[in-house]
Structure formats: C-alpha cells, structure tokens
Motif scaffolding. Structure first.
Motif, PDB file in Angstrom:
ATOM      1  N   ARG A 279      10.096 -10.888  38.236  1.00 30.55           N
ATOM      2  CA  ARG A 279       9.359  -9.768  37.626  1.00 30.55           C
ATOM      3  C   ARG A 279       9.380  -9.827  36.109  1.00 30.55           C
ATOM      4  O   ARG A 279       8.439  -9.397  35.448  1.00 30.55           O
ATOM      5  CB  ARG A 279       9.965  -8.434  38.081  1.00 30.55           C
ATOM      6  CG  ARG A 279       9.838  -8.151  39.559  1.00 30.55           C
ATOM      7  CD  ARG A 279      10.324  -6.737  39.865  1.00 30.55           C
ATOM      8  NE  ARG A 279       9.514  -5.736  39.164  1.00 30.55           N
ATOM      9  CZ  ARG A 279       9.827  -4.446  39.067  1.00 30.55           C
ATOM     10  NH1 ARG A 279      10.962  -4.006  39.590  1.00 30.55           N
ATOM     11  NH2 ARG A 279       9.054  -3.603  38.431  1.00 30.55           N
ATOM     12  N   HIS A 280      10.466 -10.297  35.530  1.00 32.16           N
ATOM     13  CA  HIS A 280      10.646 -10.269  34.074  1.00 32.16           C
ATOM     14  C   HIS A 280      11.076 -11.646  33.598  1.00 32.16           C
ATOM     15  O   HIS A 280      12.216 -11.845  33.212  1.00 32.16           O
ATOM     16  CB  HIS A 280      11.713  -9.236  33.683  1.00 32.16           C
ATOM     17  CG  HIS A 280      11.464  -7.860  34.195  1.00 32.16           C
ATOM     18  ND1 HIS A 280      10.553  -7.004  33.632  1.00 32.16           N
ATOM     19  CD2 HIS A 280      12.011  -7.184  35.247  1.00 32.16           C
ATOM     20  CE1 HIS A 280      10.548  -5.857  34.288  1.00 32.16           C
ATOM     21  NE2 HIS A 280      11.431  -5.942  35.282  1.00 32.16           N
ATOM     22  N   GLY A 281      10.202 -12.570  33.632  1.00 33.94           N
ATOM     23  CA  GLY A 281      10.558 -13.908  33.187  1.00 33.94           C
ATOM     24  C   GLY A 281       9.542 -14.956  33.570  1.00 33.94           C
ATOM     25  O   GLY A 281       9.665 -16.118  33.174  1.00 33.94           O
ATOM     26  N   GLY A 282       8.545 -14.538  34.343  1.00 32.89           N
ATOM     27  CA  GLY A 282       7.497 -15.474  34.714  1.00 32.89           C
ATOM     28  C   GLY A 282       7.984 -16.646  35.534  1.00 32.89           C
ATOM     29  O   GLY A 282       7.446 -17.757  35.412  1.00 32.89           O
TER      30      GLY A 282
END
Length: 899
Positions: A279-282
């Motif tokens: 979700r937060h880091g690709g």
C-alpha cells in the motif's frame, strides 16, 4: 473464558503485603523517588495519537496532518512512537499493550481513536470518540479507563463531511448527534491495569452490552514492539512467539524477556510491525505480514495476512456475542521473565482499588462533598493518564535515517534552529489526542496538581525542560513541537517555586533546595535570553509574540503588524515583571541558606523596578514624556504599537492582556529582611536614591499587615481600577470565572482603521469566529483555568499585605464589600461550579446535552476541557485536557485546608 485459579500467588512480590492499605501507594511513590524500585518503568505512556504529529511528518511541505493520516496509521510504521487504545508501555516505548475492537460492522479494526484534522474540523482538530479516564494512582499500580464503543458502523465519513460543511460560527458536529448511541446501542468497555510489581502488570478488560439486543463484539488485546529496526542498521528485530507451555514470550535486547498470560483460548494472530509496502511503497509483491495484518485478518477475513506462531505484533482475538446487559471479562498478565504465571483472580485489582481509595482519602481530607471528591479524583486520573513518552531527535528528523530515503526540503524547515533537541522522556501532555506533545507553559501549570500527587515527578518535569537536550544553547526554552522557537509565557520560575512550596509542605517543612537551586541556575540563562532577545529597543518593554494567547490581540502578534512598527505588549512586559519577582523570591529562599544569593535577589529586585518604570513611562526617563502601557483615561493596560512617523497608538482592547499585570506581585516578610541584611540594605539604597523608581512600588515605606512589604506593578489606585473592571459582570466576570475578553466588546467591538486597513476584535464567549491562528484561536471571551488560577493566587498575595480591612465591591455594582481573600474564594467557587452539579442537576462544563447515564454501580464519567464558554460554562476545545484544567485539584485541596 473465566479466570483461572492463581496458584502461584504466594510466589509473587506484592509491595503492600505487609503494609497497611492506607500507605501502600505513598510508599510506592517514595520508593520510586529514592530509586529503590522502578514503579515508573511501566505506565500509560502510550499515546492516543501518533499520526498527524510533527515528528511523523517527512513531507517536503511540512503538512503534518496530511503526511501520516488516520487512514495511513494502521498500515504504516511510526518512526518516533506508537499509539493505541487504552494502552500502556514501558518508559522507552519498546513494548506496548493496548486494546483493539470490532463490532462486525466497522470498515476498520478499532485500534486507535479517530478525530478530525485541523483542516477538517470547523473549530480545528477534534477527537470524535467517547472515552473517559476514570481512575489512576501516580505509581500506575492502578489505572482505569472507559471507552464507549458503538454497535453500529462508526460514522467516519459523516463526521468529516458534516464538520467540513459547517462554518466557524456553527457548533462542532459531535458523535452523539449522529444517533450512534441512541437506545444505548453501545458497549461500555472498561480497561483496568493493576501491578503486582514494577514489572508485573495485570490487565482486566470488561465489556458490557448496554443495548436492548444481542450484539457481536470482537475483543482484540494487542501486544507489539515499537519499530526501531527499519531506520538504522544493526538494530535487532525483537520477537513475540508462542511458548511451548502456554502463553507467549517476548524477547528484546534492552528490555529483556517478558511473558504474556491470558484467559481462555483466543486465536493468536501474529504479524510484523512493518509498513505495508504493497500500500505504501509501490511493491505489490512485498512479503508480509505487515502492521495491518490484524485488520486484514479480522475485518477483511484474510487468513494469509497473519501468522500463527511468531511476529513483532500479536492480537489475541476473542469473538463474543453479548446478550442485553451481559458482561464479558478478559484477564491478561504481562510480567518480566519467562516462567509461567497465571492471571489475577480479582483479588489484586480489589486491593489496588482499596489502596487508591486510601491514597485519595488522605489527599481529600477536608473535602466533604462526594461530588467534589469525584471531580478531584477524575481530574487526577486524567492527569496521570496524560503522561506520555515523547521521543523526537530533531537532527535525525531533519537529516533522515540511514535505512530510509533522505527527506526532501527539510534543510530550512520547521525547528531547523533546534538541532540539539533530542528527547526520549516521559512528559505530562496537555491532551493525549489533541495535543500529544508537550507545551512549555502548559507543563508548568500541570506541575502544581502533579506536586500534590507525586512531588518527585513534578520536580523532574520542571528540571527536564531546562536540560541541555531541551533548552537551547542561547537559553530559550522550547515552546512546543510545531515551533520550538515560539515564546510561551515565562511561568517556569513561578511553577518551580510553587512546586517547591507544595513539596516542602508534604515533606513536613523540609524544602528540596537542590531542586530549587538546579532550576534557578538554568533560569538565569533563560531570563537573560528574554532580556536580550525580546526587548527590541532596550526599554524593558517586551515583545514575546502571541505568548500562548493566540488571537487575543488586534494583530497576529507573532509577526510584525502590517504597516506598523513594534507592538509593545502589556502582557509580555508584565510576564517579565512577574518573572523577575519569581526569580527574586527563589533567590531569597536560597539566600536564607547561602548568603551568596543575596546580591542575585537584589539584581532581580532592581530589574523588576526597571520594568515597572517602563510600563508607566516608556522612554521618558521618568519625566513623563514617554508612553506608558497604562491608559489613565480607561484605567486599563493596553498593548501599544509604533506608528509610522513616530509616536505610539494604544490598542484599546480590554482583554486578559491588561489583567496579566496583576500577576506581578510579591510580599516580603519582615523576618526575611531581618535575616538578609545585605539584601535589605540594597533595597533601601535603591529606594532612597532612585525616588522615581521607589514611588512605583506600592507602599514600600508603609508596612502592611505584620509589617510586610509589597512589590507590585499596581499601586493602590490602579489595582482598584483594574479590579473594578475585572469584577464587573458586564465585562470580565462570568458566572464561571474571569473571561479572556471583556463582554463589553460583544455590543461594542473594538475596530482599528489605520493605514488603509480595518481590524476588528469582537467578544466570542465560546469558540472564536476569528481564525487568526487556525482552528484553535479561542482567546476572545472564554474562561481559561490557568489564567484564573493566577488571578486567584494574586488576590491572595495582595490580601496578605492589605489584610481584612481592605475591601472591594464584589461583584462591581452590587454594593457588597468583600476582602480580597473572600473575592478569591468567590472566584474559586465559580471555577469549581464548572464541574459541580447546578440547581438543575447538570454540570455546566458538560453542556446542555443530556449525558448518557453510567451503567448501574459505575462511576459517573466526567470531562475536563481546555477552556469554557464565558457565558454558559460549557466545556470547549480538547475534551480531555486535564493538564492545566487539573488545577481544579489545587483549588479544591487548598480550599479544604483553609477551612
């Protein structure tokens, strides 16, 4: 799921086994103070909100509220701390224990409190939950908190949307207005902690279905390690793992091993306290499980999001269905070591409650009213629950961490001049959700009620802000994390001496001179900073900025006013006069034991006189050609601003700014002058050889009661004139204390039309319609407890000089003449009335809405707000601001002792 028999109770260390219940908590406090036993190792230090703080803001734009949001919080690892619901942690925040809940309908596992950001709330940030701190003792041997959890889906979107639609002139949209609690469709969830030893904590979670139908409830106690391994190389990852003989074992390099025991057979769900990189880091293929694993497993039904054996975060999942009125109870035990232990059978909790009762019984001696006792005890509980771990290394924050990308745009960013600042300490916070960071002048006020509860902790708090990792090398004390460089009112010396007095009284007359001297030496540097940095023209007239009073003035006082010159602040100058007298008082106390401090006391006496002169005659050399901050026509103190082309313009706003000069008052006993002859000779020389200064000091040559001497910014006439306005119900005197702005400005707003611009100040009894400082600018009418407390103290000091023969009309125009002490009592009564039941049975601070009744046999939950409506007394701002509002403890305690 009932309790197991506690077979190893005889092997446990119980500090109070051989002691009377009455002194058990006092002994724990003493053991902690001496360093004999670390009762402070574990406490309620886990914040209610870590997201939306400056510390967690790594954005290039410095928008802390948007950098890490409530929506992000469940799936992003924090850098500087943790948060949780009704939680505790060790003093370094390494291991955390808190509660999570799910009602089967929410879209989010309830792991933390929800609230609005400063941009979302029509009156700024605002928590939108119902919770109460019900009980606590200073050693944290007993803690109790209530959380009210709805049975319907939590209305996140409705709360945000409706509050954003409302303007500043409309009230906040509260969770009770959503209908969520109608028909009592909620659970009362009570969390209690009881210590068997400093590192042996029992937890009891009790859930009561208050509604008319059966309802599902998932209780998920959580245990997790703070993520310290994602930022720097070489940081070992701790572990939580199932133990072969039951329970779980936690291992940590610094903290050592801990074991968790628990009731029943919950599902053990493990994940890692790591950011969800999908979700937060690709990184769609990143391996988990992540921080949000418990949410994904329980709410999302994804069993692959958790493990069943080990991790850095553990959830104990109890799935319940409670009938109407049914209660469920879960017991846990977190203790140092690895040997098996069993949970409490209830006897330990009962004993700790009895000890807490005895502790408060002693403190409340003389308080007869059960209602006043409940107010006292819950205010104290909130103050203790508001102790929080504050971790923030500014240099590391600005430069970034070795294992993370360097932050962009930070070199000249917020707090860039405070690279020395590196805190990792337990501090008393103003509020655990709305203000989860220290504020220097708030903390000073907190320390007075803390001194009644735990003097050693109060003293350590005051010392802490003067330590080299807080105090700037130039002598400035940090204000608060949003801008350390702002200036708060200099009340640290006042608080230091008052804490010294309270502690001395509790120690049977033995004052802690080492504490007093330690703070004094640091404050000498801070005083010099004020003189060198905040007296722009060298006139002994000060420009401290907004000084914590936000929008009380015509302009934003943190910046040069548009088109004008310097604003000469009546409150800034009066605060410095008070500071000088406070430092003189401390120096005199120290001089009674070491005569080297006599000359230092004389120095501060002379500085006070120079400030008093400046307030009367700025730049006039005593000849009357200058400009004073006292307005003879209005008989009030006003700020003045330099105007282009020369001269000064008074800003005739009748506000708390003009009342602050009352605080600069000191009474000297003749015995002090007798014991300190060098100080007495220096005073007499100054007063004889500087007659223009001598006449500024109220009746120095005329002794008061018992031949006392008075130092004050207010000579008799000015004091009477100022008090006439302050005690006028058409101006400052509210039914619930002294307003921050005169009510006269409701019908006659102050308007300044100068240099092609127009500025208006209007009386707002509640939340301000001015957003000069954003959502929390509220100094144009409400009642604030700390300022009222200082007013009461000032009146009592004046009374010790003038005595019972000196009387003033109270209220103004009533014809009733009272002593200054009786007026102080009357103001105290008005402040206490904020929380007490009135003739209708309501508590004014709780507002007109009918509160939800407590469960049968349960405590009535109270709230202690940040400030109060100047007309109705309704509580406003942070609803759990038991920092400076906890001064109600001192008012109740001192009133009882005076009887």
């Amino acid at each position: 799921m009932g309790p197991r028999v506690d077979e190893d109770r005889a092997e446990d260390r119980d500090d109070s086994r051989d002691a009377s219940v009455g002194w058990a908590e006092r002994r724990r406090i003493a053991e902690q103070g001496r360093g004999d036993r670390a009762w402070s190792l574990w406490g309620p230090y886990l914040s209610e909100r870590q997201w939306g703080t400056v510390r967690e803001d790594y954005s290039p734009c410095g928008n802390a509220w948007a950098a890490l949001t409530h929506e992000d919080a469940r799936s992003r690892a924090y850098r500087w701390g943790e948060d949780g619901l009704a939680g505790i942690c060790d003093e370094r925040g390494s291991l955390c224990l808190a509660l999570a809940l799910w009602n089967g309908r929410d879209r989010i596992l309830k792991e933390r409190l929800f609230g609005l950001t400063n941009q979302e709330g029509n009156h700024g940030e605002d928590v939108k939950e119902v919770y109460h701190y019900l009980d606590a003792v200073p050693s944290h041997a007993y803690l109790k908190m209530l959380y009210r959890y709805p049975q319907a889906a939590f209305p996140y979107e409705d709360l945000v949307g409706e509050n954003m639609r409302r303007g500043r002139e409309q009230p906040e949209y509260e969770i009770e207005e959503t209908g969520l609690f109608d028909g009592n469709r909620f659970f009362d969830v009570t969390v209690e902690y009881a210590k068997a030893d400093a590192d042996d904590i029992h937890a009891v979670i009790t859930a009561l279905n208050r509604g008319p139908e059966a309802a599902d409830l998932h209780l998920v106690p959580q245990l997790w390690f703070r993520n310290t391994w994602s930022w720097q190389a070489g940081q070992a990852r701790p572990r939580i793992a199932c133990a072969p003989d039951g329970g779980v074992i936690c291992t940590h390099d610094r903290l050592g091993p801990y074991r968790l025991a628990f009731d029943g057979m919950p599902d053990l769900l493990f994940c890692e306290n790591d950011t969800n990189l999908r979700r937060h880091g690709g990184q769609p293929d990143a391996a988990g499980p992540f921080k949000d694993g418990l949410h994904a497993a329980i709410v999302g039904g994804d069993p692959a999001s958790v493990r069943r054996d080990t991790g850095t975060k553990l959830g104990l999942h109890y799935a319940l269905r409670l009938a109407p009125g049914e209660t469920a109870r879960i017991r846990l035990r977190l203790s140092a070591g690895t040997r098996p232990r069993v949970v409490d059978d209830g006897s330990l909790v009962r004993r700790r409650v009895a000890e807490a009762d005895a502790f408060y019984e002693e403190l409340q001696d003389g308080i007869a009213s059960p209602d006043s006792r409940a107010i006292f005890r819950q205010a104290a509980a909130g103050l203790i629950w508001s102790k929080q771990l504050y971790s923030y290394d500014v240099r590391r924050w600005l430069e970034g961490d070795p294992l993370q990308p360097p932050p962009r745009g930070r070199a000249g960013g917020r707090n860039g001049q405070w690279r020395h600042f590196a805190a990792a300490d337990v501090l008393s916070m103003p509020d655990t959700w709305e203000y989860p960071w220290f504020a220097a002048w708030d903390l000073a006020f907190h320390c007075l009620p803390l001194a009644l509860l735990d003097p050693d902790f109060a003293k350590k708090q005051l010392l802490l802000l003067t330590r080299e990792w807080y105090m700037h090398p130039n002598g400035q004390l940090p204000a608060y994390e949003w801008e350390f460089g702002d200036a708060n009112p200099p009340v640290h010396a006042w608080a230091t001496y008052r804490v010294f007095e309270i502690d001395r009284d509790r120690r049977g007359g033995r004052g802690d001179l080492a504490f007093l001297e330690g703070v004094f030496h640091k404050l000498l540097i801070n005083f010099s900073w004020w003189v060198n940095r905040k007296d722009a023209q060298g006139r002994n007239v000060f420009q401290g900025g907004f000084l914590g009073l936000d929008n009380v003035g015509v302009f934003d006082r943190s910046r040069p006013p548009p088109g004008f010159g310097v604003v000469h602040q009546a409150d800034g100058t009066a605060w410095m006069a008070m500071y000088a007298l406070n430092m003189m008082r401390i120096a005199l106390e120290l001089a009674l034991h070491n005569d080297v401090y006599e000359s230092t006391a004389s120095k501060f006496f002379e500085h006070f006189l120079l400030i008093a002169e400046a307030m009367t005659d700025m730049g006039g050399e005593g000849g009357g050609d200058g400009f004073g901050l006292w307005d003879e026509a209005d008989e009030f103190y006003y700020d003045e601003v330099d105007i282009p082309g020369g001269g000064m313009l008074p800003l005739r706003v009748r506000s708390m700014v003009g009342l602050v000069p009352l605080f600069a008052v000191e009474v000297i006993e003749p015995s002090v002058l007798h014991r300190l002859p060098d100080f007495a000779r220096r005073l007499n020389w100054v007063l004889e050889n500087r007659p223009h200064l001598a006449q500024l000091v109220s009746r120095w040559t005329e002794g008061g009661v018992k031949d006392r001497k008075l130092l004050s910014l207010l000579r008799g006439h000015r004091m009477k004139a100022l008090l006439r306005r302050m005690l006028d119900e058409a101006e400052f005197l509210s039914p619930y204390g002294i307003r921050s702005l005169s009510k006269v400005h409701r019908d006659a707003p102050y308007v300044l039309n100068e240099l092609g611009a127009s500025f208006t100040v209007r009386y707002d009894p509640a939340d301000s319609t001015s957003n000069m400082f954003g959502g929390n600018s509220n100094w144009r009418g409400p009642v604030w407890m700390p300022m009222n407390f200082l007013i009461v103290e000032a009146l009592r000091r004046f009374h010790t000089y003038y005595g019972d023969d000196f009387r003033l009309e109270y209220p103004t125009g009533s014809g009733a003449m009272l002593t200054l002490s009786a007026i102080a009592d009357a103001l105290e009564d008005r402040l206490i009335a904020l929380f007490a039941r009135d003739e209708t049975g309501r508590r004014p601070a709780l507002g007109p809405r009918e509160p939800i009744a407590p469960a049968p046999g349960a405590e009535e939950p109270l709230l202690f707000h940040e400030f109060f409506d100047g007309d109705t007394g309704r509580g406003l701002g942070a609803a759990h601001q038991t920092g400076w509002t906890a001064l109600i403890i001192n008012l109740l305690h001192d009133r009882a002792r005076a009887r």
